[in-house]
Motif scaffolding. Structure first.
Motif, PDB file in Angstrom:
ATOM      1  N   ARG A 350       0.854  -1.183   0.000  1.00 29.80           N
ATOM      2  CA  ARG A 350       0.000   0.000   0.000  1.00 29.80           C
ATOM      3  C   ARG A 350       0.895   1.239   0.000  1.00 29.80           C
ATOM      4  N   VAL A 351       0.535   2.232  -0.787  1.00 32.87           N
ATOM      5  CA  VAL A 351       1.274   3.498  -0.852  1.00 32.87           C
ATOM      6  C   VAL A 351       0.306   4.598  -0.448  1.00 32.87           C
ATOM      7  N   LEU A 352       0.573   5.213   0.701  1.00 31.69           N
ATOM      8  CA  LEU A 352      -0.279   6.277   1.237  1.00 31.69           C
ATOM      9  C   LEU A 352       0.445   7.601   1.054  1.00 31.69           C
ATOM     10  N   ARG A 353      -0.133   8.462   0.247  1.00 32.97           N
ATOM     11  CA  ARG A 353       0.448   9.777  -0.060  1.00 32.97           C
ATOM     12  C   ARG A 353      -0.248  10.819   0.804  1.00 32.97           C
ATOM     13  N   VAL A 354       0.482  11.417   1.761  1.00 27.06           N
ATOM     14  CA  VAL A 354      -0.081  12.388   2.701  1.00 27.06           C
ATOM     15  C   VAL A 354       0.276  13.778   2.196  1.00 27.06           C
ATOM     16  N   GLN A 355      -0.758  14.562   1.864  1.00 28.01           N
ATOM     17  CA  GLN A 355      -0.585  15.918   1.352  1.00 28.01           C
ATOM     18  C   GLN A 355      -1.530  16.849   2.094  1.00 28.01           C
ATOM     19  N   SER A 356      -1.189  18.131   2.097  1.00 27.81           N
ATOM     20  CA  SER A 356      -2.074  19.113   2.731  1.00 27.81           C
ATOM     21  C   SER A 356      -3.349  19.289   1.928  1.00 27.81           C
ATOM     22  N   ARG A 357      -3.225  19.302   0.595  1.00 25.98           N
ATOM     23  CA  ARG A 357      -4.387  19.427  -0.287  1.00 25.98           C
ATOM     24  C   ARG A 357      -4.212  18.452  -1.432  1.00 25.98           C
ATOM     25  N   PRO A 358      -4.614  17.205  -1.277  1.00 29.88           N
ATOM     26  CA  PRO A 358      -4.428  16.235  -2.367  1.00 29.88           C
ATOM     27  C   PRO A 358      -5.214  16.634  -3.598  1.00 29.88           C
ATOM     28  N   ALA A 359      -4.624  16.366  -4.749  1.00 29.21           N
ATOM     29  CA  ALA A 359      -5.266  16.768  -6.009  1.00 29.21           C
ATOM     30  C   ALA A 359      -6.506  15.957  -6.300  1.00 29.21           C
ATOM     31  N   SER A 360      -6.544  14.700  -5.879  1.00 26.75           N
ATOM     32  CA  SER A 360      -7.683  13.839  -6.195  1.00 26.75           C
ATOM     33  C   SER A 360      -8.199  13.172  -4.920  1.00 26.75           C
ATOM     34  N   ALA A 361      -8.534  13.978  -3.913  1.00 24.80           N
ATOM     35  CA  ALA A 361      -9.047  13.425  -2.669  1.00 24.80           C
ATOM     36  C   ALA A 361     -10.494  12.998  -2.862  1.00 24.80           C
ATOM     37  N   PRO A 362     -10.890  11.825  -2.404  1.00 26.94           N
ATOM     38  CA  PRO A 362     -12.275  11.385  -2.557  1.00 26.94           C
ATOM     39  C   PRO A 362     -13.210  12.194  -1.677  1.00 26.94           C
ATOM     40  N   ALA A 363     -14.471  12.131  -2.014  1.00 32.49           N
ATOM     41  CA  ALA A 363     -15.469  12.880  -1.248  1.00 32.49           C
ATOM     42  C   ALA A 363     -15.551  12.381   0.178  1.00 32.49           C
ATOM     43  N   SER A 364     -15.491  11.065   0.402  1.00 32.33           N
ATOM     44  CA  SER A 364     -15.536  10.476   1.734  1.00 32.33           C
ATOM     45  C   SER A 364     -14.142   9.983   2.072  1.00 32.33           C
ATOM     46  N   ALA A 365     -13.298  10.876   2.619  1.00 32.00           N
ATOM     47  CA  ALA A 365     -11.908  10.537   2.860  1.00 32.00           C
ATOM     48  C   ALA A 365     -11.756   9.505   3.960  1.00 32.00           C
ATOM     49  N   GLY A 366     -12.571   9.636   5.026  1.00 31.40           N
ATOM     50  CA  GLY A 366     -12.444   8.700   6.134  1.00 31.40           C
ATOM     51  C   GLY A 366     -12.745   7.267   5.758  1.00 31.40           C
ATOM     52  N   PRO A 367     -13.940   6.955   5.242  1.00 31.06           N
ATOM     53  CA  PRO A 367     -14.209   5.576   4.807  1.00 31.06           C
ATOM     54  C   PRO A 367     -13.241   5.063   3.750  1.00 31.06           C
ATOM     55  N   THR A 384      -5.085  13.419   3.699  1.00 31.76           N
ATOM     56  CA  THR A 384      -4.591  14.587   4.412  1.00 31.76           C
ATOM     57  C   THR A 384      -4.108  14.184   5.794  1.00 31.76           C
ATOM     58  N   PRO A 385      -3.277  15.005   6.454  1.00 27.25           N
ATOM     59  CA  PRO A 385      -2.842  14.650   7.813  1.00 27.25           C
ATOM     60  C   PRO A 385      -3.996  14.517   8.793  1.00 27.25           C
ATOM     61  N   GLY A 386      -5.032  15.372   8.671  1.00 33.74           N
ATOM     62  CA  GLY A 386      -6.172  15.279   9.579  1.00 33.74           C
ATOM     63  C   GLY A 386      -6.904  13.959   9.442  1.00 33.74           C
ATOM     64  N   THR A 387      -7.089  13.500   8.221  1.00 33.93           N
ATOM     65  CA  THR A 387      -7.774  12.219   8.021  1.00 33.93           C
ATOM     66  C   THR A 387      -6.958  11.068   8.592  1.00 33.93           C
ATOM     67  N   LEU A 388      -5.653  11.104   8.414  1.00 28.74           N
ATOM     68  CA  LEU A 388      -4.812  10.047   8.965  1.00 28.74           C
ATOM     69  C   LEU A 388      -4.817  10.076  10.491  1.00 28.74           C
ATOM     70  N   GLN A 389      -4.799  11.268  11.102  1.00 29.44           N
ATOM     71  CA  GLN A 389      -4.841  11.354  12.557  1.00 29.44           C
ATOM     72  C   GLN A 389      -6.170  10.837  13.092  1.00 29.44           C
ATOM     73  N   ALA A 390      -7.255  11.173  12.426  1.00 28.09           N
ATOM     74  CA  ALA A 390      -8.563  10.681  12.876  1.00 28.09           C
ATOM     75  C   ALA A 390      -8.644   9.162  12.796  1.00 28.09           C
ATOM     76  N   TRP A 391      -8.073   8.585  11.760  1.00 28.76           N
ATOM     77  CA  TRP A 391      -8.093   7.114  11.654  1.00 28.76           C
ATOM     78  C   TRP A 391      -7.240   6.469  12.740  1.00 28.76           C
ATOM     79  N   LEU A 392      -6.098   7.093  13.066  1.00 31.00           N
ATOM     80  CA  LEU A 392      -5.248   6.538  14.119  1.00 31.00           C
ATOM     81  C   LEU A 392      -5.894   6.653  15.494  1.00 31.00           C
ATOM     82  N   ARG A 393      -6.654   7.729  15.739  1.00 31.85           N
ATOM     83  CA  ARG A 393      -7.307   7.880  17.037  1.00 31.85           C
ATOM     84  C   ARG A 393      -8.408   6.855  17.235  1.00 31.85           C
ATOM     85  N   ARG A 394      -9.079   6.442  16.182  1.00 29.61           N
ATOM     86  CA  ARG A 394     -10.186   5.495  16.312  1.00 29.61           C
ATOM     87  C   ARG A 394      -9.720   4.046  16.467  1.00 29.61           C
TER      88      ARG A 394
END
Length: 956
Positions: A350-367, A384-394
């Motif tokens: 898996r390759v996870l690209r963490v960007q502040s504003r991804p060019a092709s971010a899906p509408a439902s980033a969390g799921p 985004t970093p916020g989405t990754l942090q939210a996933w790690l907290r859960r």
């Protein structure tokens, strides 16, 4: 022919290095035999040999290509990518190289299959045929004043993939630079000649060279910086590589120049060339293809090597990569992800690209991230970093999976570096790669992302030609305006607009000094705090009418056409700016910026442009400069004080070109630098002062560029304007040397060596010249005061005659005779006055010879047959170049018309017999007057001319 033909020093050095790297020299007769069709760029014989050894897979077995399949592949390659235009040909060729060619094949049992035929063996470079051949016909016509450019073409299995342009000396012994080869290539590219079909191009001179992809603009050619390369490494390579067994002499080892080794070993080595063609060529949105630079290539290779490592605890390797701002980080990310997906040992990760504003971010980033972490092997996700942090907290526990690779931008660590340590604890076996412009933020520990894998500093990028230097300095407030009369004080603008109006005047004056007076097509940017400040500044500039400004960004009120024509762009949101063109050379900061914003500003500023040799970052008073704390580490923009500190040394180098008397006597300087012709030990005519003039030419332009940039800073004397200050002396000497350069260049007929930048520096130096008068400047006002110097005048006439030889259309015999005459005048003893008199007579004869050709005698009263014969002769032999040729063509037309009339009268009813008799009688007569090809062409015109003969007795 088994030995290499005689080449220049640079060509022999390049050929020797390539042979030692594994290329086999191909003799000219062998190359012609393998080519087949002279108009084809392919070596069809070599490609046929490769195809005969190819085996395609079908139904679990490997089969050879039949003769029909080989013929199809040869026809497709000969008529396909090589016959197209530049961009279409590049894309088609790259696709064919990477994917192969599909041809229909019939197996012995009758089954029909589609066979994919690879043209290159990517896995084993040694299995391919690597040929290097001389292609002198692909160079430029030989001219005395232009350096000779020898062409070498590198073939891989008969496909011309590399073209090397080696710049040698000109006929006067002057070494050429790689810019001459680049200019010749772009001329051939504009004409779409078959010479520029190879996709990868290298231009070499005696000091090194540059490389580019076909279609790259002239300013896009860059150098290659090999990791850990040095002169000792080149010597070890020279001694370790085996000497070629054929095509070179045993003593060619001393011809190898160390300056050519990094570029050739880094770009043209067999393994490296296939690596670049196979995975480091990108087609942009504009259709132009770009090949990787050295920094991008080594950064990707270092990142791949690190994530392949797995320690004893099952953790993947991590680290960070540092590139200079503007060195191509976007393409580096693209190639890194592309190689992660193609690598056999990493394609399942898996390759996870963490960007502040991804060019092709899906509408439902969390799921999407949840699904990716659960079952996303072999895929890539941007988050985004916020989405990754939210996933790690859960999550209740960590994600102990070593098949995860996290790619992160370095500037994301500046805001909250603590979350990185938490994320690495929750993802203990993942591999982390961080890429940024410059070092990690100060708040992040040095070992937080692992070791430093690769670093390309600003100094390296500047040396490679990737970037232009960026300097910073504060803006000096302008002088206060006179107070307004009391009766108009109530009509003034609102108080909020007063500071903007004051800074608008200062910025306008600074912009005129920095860009507008230098005659360069550049532009500036003003960065403000918010949209209201942007509109207020726009109103202030529109009120002053000092320059054309426009707003840009989300709250902009100007049209794209106004933005394109504006000299100054005003913006409030740096991240919302588009990727401006390379003309941006000056940025004014009216608001504080953080580290990521500074990196983006520098990346916008340091893009190379033909008119830009440096860029400026100017902050208004009261605005903090965040780069001052990190200016010593070599990553932040340099202070303009460092540029000013180098002015005395540059000034001494400029003064060193002048005679010992300096600028006290202008005429002595002209004698010291003007043309001085002599004959060397080998009997060649040489200008003894040519190197002095070349150094003067280069140092005047270089010192003028540095002085332009240094004078933008606040003056050290507080603006006293005294004539004894160093800046005033620098201006005086620059003006003096600029005028001296023009005078000696005119005497030596070297005006053609100047470029547009020289003209801009000359205009700027004369516009800003101080008002100083002394004895050295009397020549500007009294031309009659020039003392007579017969030797100097004779040398100037000699240079003029040599220039006429270099650029004229004189025939070969006349050119050789004039060269011998000039040499005899140099060798013969005698007074300079006698030599001057003979040169004046020689120049008068040359001018008389080069006068416009006299028109041919009028043919209005001539018979129609004579007119037709004269037209046929001019169509075949060309228009006459002098009066004797005009008379010769007229006499030949009359004799030809008489012979045609006689033959027609002798055989009035048998034209075929008349034609045979005419050809038999005219062939020996025409052979004595015309070339063989012209004679045959004129004999072929006889049937048409016979129909023009009169029906009577045939006498003209």
């Amino acid at each position: 022919m088994t030995r290499a033909p005689v080449h220049g020093v640079v060509t022999r050095s390049a050929l020797g290095w390539l042979q030692r790297l594994g290329w086999q020299y191909l003799a000219p007769n062998r190359r012609c035999a393998l080519r087949g069709d002279p108009r084809s760029a392919l070596l069809e014989g070599r490609l046929r040999e490769h195809l005969q050894h190819v085996r395609f897979e079908a139904h679990g077995e490997h089969w050879p290509l039949d003769a029909h399949g080989i013929a199809q592949v040869l026809a497709m390659m000969a008529n396909g990518a090589w016959r197209r235009g530049s961009q279409a040909g590049n894309a088609a060729l790259l696709t064919v190289l990477q994917e192969g060619v599909c041809v229909p094949q019939r197996l012995p049992d009758g089954r029909a299959v589609q066979a994919r035929v690879p043209l290159v063996d990517w896995a084993a470079p040694s299995n391919n045929r690597w040929d290097i051949a001389s292609a002198r016909e692909e160079g430029q016509p030989a001219l005395d004043a232009v350096p000779r450019v020898d062409a070498l073409v590198g073939y891989v299995n008969g496909l011309p993939l590399v073209r090397l342009l080696c710049v040698e000396r000109d006929a006067q012994g002057r070494w050429g630079r790689d810019g001459a080869a680049i200019a010749i290539h772009h001329q051939q590219l504009a004409a779409d000649t078959p010479a520029c079909r190879a996709p990868l191009l290298l231009a070499l001179d005696r000091r090194g060279g540059r490389y580019a992809w076909r279609g790259t603009p002239a300013e896009g050619w860059v150098r290659w910086r090999e990791q850990g390369w040095s002169a000792a490494a080149a010597q070890r390579l020279r001694l370790s590589l085996p000497s070629p067994g054929s095509g070179a002499r045993a003593g060619d080892g001393h011809v190898l120049r160390a300056v050519h080794a990094p570029l050739l070993a880094g770009v043209a080595a067999p393994g490296r060339l296939l690596a670049l063609l196979g995975g480091f060529v990108h087609t942009g949105a504009d259709g132009r293809q770009r090949v990787a630079r050295a920094a991008q290539f080594f950064a990707v290779q270092a990142g791949l090597a690190q994530v392949r490592r797995i320690d004893a605890d099952g953790r993947r390797g991590s680290g960070h990569l540092q590139l200079a701002a503007g060195a191509g980080m976007a393409l580096t990310w693209h190639w890194l992800v592309r190689h992660l997906r193609r690598d056999p040992s990493l394609r399942h990760c898996r390759v996870l690209r963490v960007q502040s504003r991804p060019a092709s971010a899906p509408a439902s980033a969390g799921p999407g991230l949840v699904a990716f972490m659960a079952n996303g092997r072999g895929t890539t996700l941007q988050t985004t970093p916020g989405t990754l942090q939210a996933w790690l907290r859960r999550r209740d526990a960590g994600h102990a999976d070593d098949e995860l690779i996290v790619l992160m931008d370095a500037h994301l660590l500046a805001g909250q570096p603590a979350w990185l340590e938490h994320a690495r604890q929750r993802l203990p076996r993942a591999g982390w790669l961080c890429l940024g412009s410059g070092p990690l933020p100060a708040a992040v520990p040095a070992d937080a992302m692992g070791p430093l894998l690769y670093a390309c500093t600003n100094a390296d990028a500047l040396a490679d030609g990737l970037l232009v230097p960026v300097y910073h300095h504060p803006l000096v407030p302008a002088a206060p305006r006179p107070p307004l009369p009391m009766r108009t004080a109530t009509d003034a603008a609102e108080p909020a607009a007063a500071p903007a109006s004051r800074w608008s005047s200062t910025i306008a004056q600074h912009l005129r000094d920095a860009l507008l007076h230098t005659e360069r097509d550049l532009r500036a940017l003003l960065l403000v705090a918010d949209a209201e400040a942007m509109r207020r500044q726009q109103r202030a500039f529109a009120r002053d009418e000092a320059l054309h400004s426009a707003t840009i960004g989300p709250a902009a009120e100007c049209t794209p056409a106004e933005q394109q024509k504006a000299q100054l762009l005003i913006a409030s949101d740096l991240h919302a700016l588009p990727y401006l063109d390379a003309r941006l050379a000056l940025v004014y900061l009216d608001t504080a910026v953080d580290g990521p914003a500074l990196a983006r500003l520098v990346a916008l500023l340091n893009r190379p442009h033909p008119h830009k040799h440096c860029a400026w970052l100017v902050h208004l008073p009261g605005v903090p400069a965040p780069w001052q704390d990190a200016a010593a580490d070599g990553w932040a923009p340099q202070s303009l004080q460092a540029l000013q500190a180098g002015l005395p040394g540059q000034h001494r180098r400029l003064r060193a070109v002048l005679p010992p008397t300096g600028n006290l006597d202008f005429h002595a300087c002209c004698d010291y630098l003007g043309p001085r012709w002599s004959v060397d030990a080998r009997g060649q005519q040489r200008d003894l002062h040519r190197l002095r003039r070349r150094r003067l030419h280069q140092r005047v332009t270089g010192f003028g560029q540095q002085l332009q940039a240094a004078l933008l800073a606040p003056p050290a004397d507080g603006g006293s304007g005294e004539a004894d200050t160093p800046p005033q002396r620098y201006r005086y000497d620059l003006h003096f040397c600029s005028l001296l350069r023009d005078v000696v260049s005119t005497e030596a007929c070297e005006q053609h060596l100047g470029v547009a930048e020289d003209v801009r520096i000359r205009h700027w130096a004369r516009e800003r010249a101080p008002e100083v008068r002394d004895a050295g400047w009397d020549y500007l006002h009294t031309a009659a005061s020039t003392p007579a110097n017969p030797r100097r005048e004779a040398d100037a006439l000699h240079s003029q005659l040599r220039y006429r030889l270099d650029t004229g259309t004189t025939a070969g015999a006349a050119r050789l005779q004039l060269q011998r005459h000039l040499r005899s005048l140099l060798v013969a003893p005698g007074a300079p006055t006698e030599r001057l008199r003979q040169l004046q007579g020689l120049l008068a004869r040359q001018q008389l010879r080069d006068r416009p050709v006299e028109q041919a005698p009028a043919l209005a009263d001539a018979p129609p047959l004579v007119v037709a014969c004269h037209a046929a002769i001019e169509r075949i032999a060309g228009a006459p170049t002098d009066a004797p040729q005009c008379r010769l063509h007229r006499a030949l037309a009359e004799r030809l018309a008489a012979a045609i009339g006689t033959a027609h009268a002798a055989h009035p009813r048998a034209p075929h017999l008349g034609l045979a008799d005419l050809q038999r009688r005219l062939r020996p007569a025409l052979a004595a007057l015309l070339l063989p090809a012209q004679c045959e062409a004129l004999l072929a015109e006889l049937p048409v001319l016979l129909t023009t003969a009169p029906t009577g007795d045939g006498a003209p």
